[in-house]
Write an enzyme that holds these catalytic residues in place. Structure first.
Site, short mmCIF file in Angstrom:
data_model
loop_
_atom_site.label_atom_id
_atom_site.label_comp_id
_atom_site.label_asym_id
_atom_site.label_seq_id
_atom_site.Cartn_x
_atom_site.Cartn_y
_atom_site.Cartn_z
N HIS A 46 0.84 -1.20 0.00
CA HIS A 46 0.00 0.00 0.00
C HIS A 46 0.88 1.25 0.00
O HIS A 46 2.10 1.16 0.16
CB HIS A 46 -0.94 0.00 1.22
CG HIS A 46 -0.24 0.08 2.54
ND1 HIS A 46 -0.14 -0.98 3.40
CD2 HIS A 46 0.43 1.09 3.13
CE1 HIS A 46 0.54 -0.63 4.47
NE2 HIS A 46 0.90 0.62 4.33
P1 TYD Z 1 -2.38 -3.59 7.08
O1 TYD Z 1 -2.28 -2.14 6.73
O2 TYD Z 1 -2.95 -4.50 6.05
O3 TYD Z 1 -0.95 -4.14 7.52
P2 TYD Z 1 0.46 -4.03 6.77
O4 TYD Z 1 0.26 -3.24 5.52
O5 TYD Z 1 1.36 -3.33 7.72
O6 TYD Z 1 0.92 -5.41 6.47
O7 TYD Z 1 -3.21 -3.70 8.43
C1 TYD Z 1 -3.76 -4.91 8.86
C2 TYD Z 1 -5.02 -4.63 9.63
O8 TYD Z 1 -4.73 -3.90 10.81
C3 TYD Z 1 -6.02 -3.81 8.83
O9 TYD Z 1 -7.31 -4.35 9.08
C4 TYD Z 1 -5.94 -2.45 9.44
C5 TYD Z 1 -5.53 -2.73 10.88
N1 TYD Z 1 -4.74 -1.67 11.50
C6 TYD Z 1 -5.28 -0.93 12.53
O10 TYD Z 1 -6.42 -1.14 12.96
N2 TYD Z 1 -4.51 0.05 13.12
C7 TYD Z 1 -3.26 0.33 12.70
O11 TYD Z 1 -2.59 1.23 13.26
C8 TYD Z 1 -2.72 -0.44 11.60
C9 TYD Z 1 -1.34 -0.16 11.10
C10 TYD Z 1 -3.49 -1.43 11.04
#
Ligand code: TYD
Length: 126
Positions: A46
């Site tokens: 992302h």
């Molecule tokens: P995601 O952004 O997919 O993780 P990464 O890109 O770091 O691998 O996040 C995974 C899940 O966690 C998604 O449902 C959003 C949630 N999340 C939160 O609720 N709070 C946060 O601060 C973060 C970073 C993620």
């Protein structure tokens, strides 16, 4: 890459970061970390509209692949006293996690799904 303070000590070393010390390009609003990442798994995938982040390999190692829309650059993070600054507008993926690695992320914004670009085609067509 941002070098953080290192306090060497025979009892074990210590690193810290705090708002106002001039080392980070933003005030820390939120901290999150990923851990127990299975071998071969990828995270990220992302970009952010506004959010600025600093990634730190608190334990172990992993690769951060950054894409500005033209060029991919890979950084291997493996030092708990170094942070990688990721400005907004960079697509990022994280992979090649070592066993037991922990990726801590310091961010400039509260969590908001509206700040995410999660579709690569949308990222490319900005
Ligand atoms: P995601 O952004 O997919 O993780 P990464 O890109 O770091 O691998 O996040 C995974 C899940 O966690 C998604 O449902 C959003 C949630 N999340 C939160 O609720 N709070 C946060 O601060 C973060 C970073 C993620």
């Amino acid at each position: 890459m941002i070098d953080l303070p290192r306090i060497y000590d025979p009892r074990g070393n210590l690193t810290f970061v705090q708002n106002g010390d001039g080392r980070l390009p933003f005030e820390i609003e939120r901290v999150y970390w990923t851990y127990d990442v299975p071998a071969g798994e990828k995270r990220g995938g992302h970009a952010h509209h506004q959010g600025r982040e600093v990634l730190i390999a608190i334990s172990g190692s992993f690769a951060v692949n950054l894409f500005d829309g033209r060029v991919w650059t890979t950084f291997r993070l493996n030092r708990p006293y170094q942070g990688l600054y990721v400005p907004p507008g960079y697509w990022r993926t994280l992979d090649d996690f070592s066993t037991g690695s922990v990726c801590m992320v310091l961010t400039s914004t509260p969590y908001s799904e509206a700040d995410y670009i999660r579709d690569f085609d949308t990222f490319m067509s900005r």
